[in-house]
Design an enzyme around this catalytic site. Structure first.
Site, PDB file in Angstrom:
ATOM      1  N   ASP A  13       5.268   0.517  -5.196  1.00 39.08           N
ATOM      2  CA  ASP A  13       5.545   0.033  -6.559  1.00 39.08           C
ATOM      3  C   ASP A  13       4.831  -1.274  -6.878  1.00 39.08           C
ATOM      4  O   ASP A  13       5.331  -2.098  -7.642  1.00 39.08           O
ATOM      5  CB  ASP A  13       7.066  -0.150  -6.794  1.00 39.08           C
ATOM      6  N   LYS A  16      -0.056   0.188  -8.489  1.00 35.62           N
ATOM      7  CA  LYS A  16      -1.337   0.852  -8.156  1.00 35.62           C
ATOM      8  C   LYS A  16      -1.810   1.760  -9.279  1.00 35.62           C
ATOM      9  O   LYS A  16      -3.005   1.885  -9.516  1.00 35.62           O
ATOM     10  CB  LYS A  16      -1.188   1.677  -6.855  1.00 35.62           C
ATOM     11  N   LYS A  18      -1.698   1.485 -12.487  1.00 33.57           N
ATOM     12  CA  LYS A  18      -2.479   0.770 -13.514  1.00 33.57           C
ATOM     13  C   LYS A  18      -3.858   0.399 -12.969  1.00 33.57           C
ATOM     14  O   LYS A  18      -4.869   0.541 -13.675  1.00 33.57           O
ATOM     15  CB  LYS A  18      -1.721  -0.487 -13.962  1.00 33.57           C
ATOM     16  N   GLY A  40       5.687   7.509  -7.813  1.00 33.50           N
ATOM     17  CA  GLY A  40       5.791   7.496  -9.274  1.00 33.50           C
ATOM     18  C   GLY A  40       4.848   6.436  -9.787  1.00 33.50           C
ATOM     19  O   GLY A  40       5.094   5.254  -9.611  1.00 33.50           O
ATOM     20  N   HIS A  41       3.717   6.849 -10.341  1.00 31.48           N
ATOM     21  CA  HIS A  41       2.731   5.893 -10.825  1.00 31.48           C
ATOM     22  C   HIS A  41       2.807   5.804 -12.341  1.00 31.48           C
ATOM     23  O   HIS A  41       2.527   6.766 -13.042  1.00 31.48           O
ATOM     24  CB  HIS A  41       1.325   6.318 -10.373  1.00 31.48           C
ATOM     25  N   GLN A 224       2.850   4.930  -2.253  1.00 28.41           N
ATOM     26  CA  GLN A 224       3.773   4.079  -1.500  1.00 28.41           C
ATOM     27  C   GLN A 224       3.055   2.789  -1.066  1.00 28.41           C
ATOM     28  O   GLN A 224       2.122   2.379  -1.725  1.00 28.41           O
ATOM     29  CB  GLN A 224       4.381   4.808  -0.296  1.00 28.41           C
ATOM     30  N   ALA A 299      10.365   4.522 -10.547  1.00 29.74           N
ATOM     31  CA  ALA A 299       9.725   5.450 -11.485  1.00 29.74           C
ATOM     32  C   ALA A 299      10.101   6.899 -11.168  1.00 29.74           C
ATOM     33  O   ALA A 299      10.017   7.769 -12.024  1.00 29.74           O
ATOM     34  CB  ALA A 299       8.214   5.281 -11.432  1.00 29.74           C
ATOM     35  N   SER A 413      -3.263  -8.936 -12.913  1.00 27.58           N
ATOM     36  CA  SER A 413      -2.664  -8.143 -13.979  1.00 27.58           C
ATOM     37  C   SER A 413      -1.493  -8.912 -14.578  1.00 27.58           C
ATOM     38  O   SER A 413      -0.653  -9.465 -13.853  1.00 27.58           O
ATOM     39  CB  SER A 413      -2.220  -6.798 -13.404  1.00 27.58           C
TER      40      SER A 413
HETATM   41  P1  IMP Z   1      10.939   9.422   1.108  1.00 26.39           P
HETATM   42  O1  IMP Z   1       9.496   9.130   1.009  1.00 26.39           O
HETATM   43  O2  IMP Z   1      11.516  10.088  -0.107  1.00 26.39           O
HETATM   44  O3  IMP Z   1      11.294  10.139   2.386  1.00 26.39           O
HETATM   45  O4  IMP Z   1      11.724   8.012   1.193  1.00 26.39           O
HETATM   46  C1  IMP Z   1      11.572   7.126   2.294  1.00 26.39           C
HETATM   47  C2  IMP Z   1      11.553   5.680   1.838  1.00 26.39           C
HETATM   48  O5  IMP Z   1      10.356   5.436   1.114  1.00 26.39           O
HETATM   49  C3  IMP Z   1      12.700   5.313   0.891  1.00 26.39           C
HETATM   50  O6  IMP Z   1      13.072   3.965   1.128  1.00 26.39           O
HETATM   51  C4  IMP Z   1      12.070   5.431  -0.486  1.00 26.39           C
HETATM   52  O7  IMP Z   1      12.721   4.633  -1.438  1.00 26.39           O
HETATM   53  C5  IMP Z   1      10.673   4.921  -0.174  1.00 26.39           C
HETATM   54  N1  IMP Z   1       9.670   5.429  -1.112  1.00 26.39           N
HETATM   55  C6  IMP Z   1       9.105   6.661  -1.148  1.00 26.39           C
HETATM   56  N2  IMP Z   1       8.203   6.752  -2.131  1.00 26.39           N
HETATM   57  C7  IMP Z   1       8.178   5.554  -2.729  1.00 26.39           C
HETATM   58  C8  IMP Z   1       7.403   5.000  -3.803  1.00 26.39           C
HETATM   59  O8  IMP Z   1       6.538   5.649  -4.409  1.00 26.39           O
HETATM   60  N3  IMP Z   1       7.676   3.709  -4.113  1.00 26.39           N
HETATM   61  C9  IMP Z   1       8.585   2.948  -3.446  1.00 26.39           C
HETATM   62  N4  IMP Z   1       9.320   3.414  -2.438  1.00 26.39           N
HETATM   63  C10 IMP Z   1       9.118   4.701  -2.074  1.00 26.39           C
END
Ligand code: IMP
Length: 440
Positions: A13, A16, A18, A40-41, A224, A299, A413
């Site tokens: 988060d 990225k 943007k 979620g971008h 991530q 997101a 940014s």
């Molecule tokens: P999973 O990827 O759904 O298995 O979640 C594992 C951990 O990664 C959790 O703490 C989620 O909140 C975190 N996580 C997964 N995808 C994202 C992302 O796009 N942004 C921020 N945290 C993420």
């Protein structure tokens, strides 16, 4: 062959989406190489806000080719919805602008149910996953029982693999008191989706390699962040893929010699969603203020993000693990109005101060951050378009971060919109001007 990788340097988060959207105008191909619909971008263009989960953010720039590489775990239902939604917003007019690896693993309905059931069973020690089935899908990939996109185009093989998987999954789900799945229900649903997705499916390793060889500019879009990497993050509070720059190679089927530079994206403070250690977390009104002003809500899941001060230990570590050679600093505008701002320079644990990221979870969990405090700036900076236009204290803050992490900040940014960006150097243009960094 200019290959630029963009990765998150914190817990995801970082903004990225943007940055990819901005640099996509200089790229020909944009490639996602890991993760899945857990990402979620968010990209804001004028009055339109688009949230992308699996399709690279480059899809919002016309005439670009977007690739979903083999390293991604694909949620077909979500993907079809995403395609429908972005088409409805007027993007992706040409279907050939999206290509999906035939080797991508599929997230199956049982993966999602298992993800949720395991989290419930973990109770207080839950990871706080997004519930999108990401972990169980990657588990099956490594256990060599995963179903790949290409399998859907061989009905007999798909039915056999699905029958085999369901024997195990239905038994497993019953241990959690959960209902199992009917083979033919999934089989027919997936064949229906396969027919709709077929036009996008191809050997994307060939596409990316051919593009690079032709001298096209390729942007590899990480999802991530480094601290969620399954090897290098705050294990076990991580996601299930490698989120670091090296994964751009394995997750898209190219070799490391094709990468010219790695750009890290760092938020001007830190956020984390889900459980796990977060040394600079603020549980007071400053944390609350950052969340509200920064719109820090997931997101993908809408969960409130945990907020804290900028952690130079974390970002310096990300620089090392990813080989980052430039940084985009996002959301600097959110810090405006604070009387002072802090940067974490080390972690104190049992009378010792760590200036490098520790391997031990206990140190992560129990350390006390050591801070350097700096004066804040009251001015609203969201309309500033030139680095010289930043207030002195904001400039000092950016400079201090640069010094502490040892890498140049080449983009700042100051808001969600494309125009709220100070671009000091474009990595693609630099490669083209200076020539390739390494001789090949
Ligand atoms: P999973 O990827 O759904 O298995 O979640 C594992 C951990 O990664 C959790 O703490 C989620 O909140 C975190 N996580 C997964 N995808 C994202 C992302 O796009 N942004 C921020 N945290 C993420």
């Amino acid at each position: 062959m200019p290959g630029v990788v963009i990765v998150g340097t914190q817990w995801g988060d970082e903004g990225k989406g943007k940055i990819v959207d901005i640099l996509a105008s200089s790229a020909d191909l944009i490639v996602r190489f890991q993760g899945g619909s857990n990402a979620g971008h968010t990209v804001v263009i004028g009055s339109k806000k688009v949230v992308l989960h699996q399709i690279p953010s480059g899809i919002l720039s016309p005439r670009k080719k977007c690739i979903i590489g083999n390293g991604v775990v694909l949620d077909l239902e979500q993907l079809l919805n995403e395609i429908r939604d972005i088409k409805a917003l007027g993007y992706m007019k040409d279907d050939s602008s999206l290509q999906i690896s035939d080797e991508a693993q599929l997230v199956m309905p049982y993966h999602k149910r298992i993800d949720l059931a395991k989290e419930r069973a973990r109770g207080k020690s839950k990871i706080g996953t997004t519930g999108r089935g990401i972990g169980p899908a990657y588990e099956d990939k490594v256990a060599r029982i995963g179903i790949r996109l290409i399998d859907l185009f061989d009905q007999e093989l798909f039915r056999d693999k699905l029958a085999q998987a369901l024997k195990e999954k239905n038994w497993y789900l019953s241990r959690f008191g959960e209902e199992g799945f009917e083979l033919y229900e999934i089989f027919h649903d997936f064949l229906g989706m396969a027919a709709k997705i077929k036009k996008y499916v191809t050997n994307t390793s060939l596409v990316v390699n051919h593009g690079l060889k032709r001298g096209e500019s390729v942007l590899f879009e990480g999802a991530q962040g480094t601290m969620l990497d399954v090897d290098h993050g705050t294990y076990p509070y991580v996601t299930s893929s490698n989120t670091v720059a090296a994964q751009a190679c394995t997750g898209s089927g190219i070799g490391p010699t094709m990468i010219n530079c790695v750009m890290g994206v760092s938020k001007a403070y830190t956020t984390r969603v889900g459980s796990g250690p977060f040394p600079t977390e603020l549980t007071d009104e400053i944390g609350e203020r950052l969340r509200e002003k920064g719109g820090e809500y997931g997101a993908t899941t809408g969960r409130p993000r945990r907020c804290g001060w900028f952690d130079a230990v974390v970002v310096r570590y990300a620089v090392r693990i990813n080989g980052i050679d430039s940084i985009a600093l996002t959301k600097l505008d959110v810090l405006s109005g604070l009387p002072s701002v802090k940067i974490c320079t080390g972690y104190r644990f049992k009378k010792k101060v760590f200036t490098e990221a520790p391997s031990s979870l206990r140190v992560w969990q129990e350390c006390v951050p050591v801070y350097e405090e700096m004066a804040g700036w009251p001015e609203d900076i969201s309309a500033v378009r030139d680095i010289k236009g930043l207030p002195r204290n904001a400039k000092s803050y950016v400079k201090k971060i640069e010094e502490m992490i040892g890498v140049k900040i080449i983009l700042v940014s100051l808001g969600n919109e494309r125009k709220q960006t100070i671009l000091l150097e474009n990595p693609f243009k630099k490669i083209h001007t200076v020539g390739t960094k390494r001789s090949r």
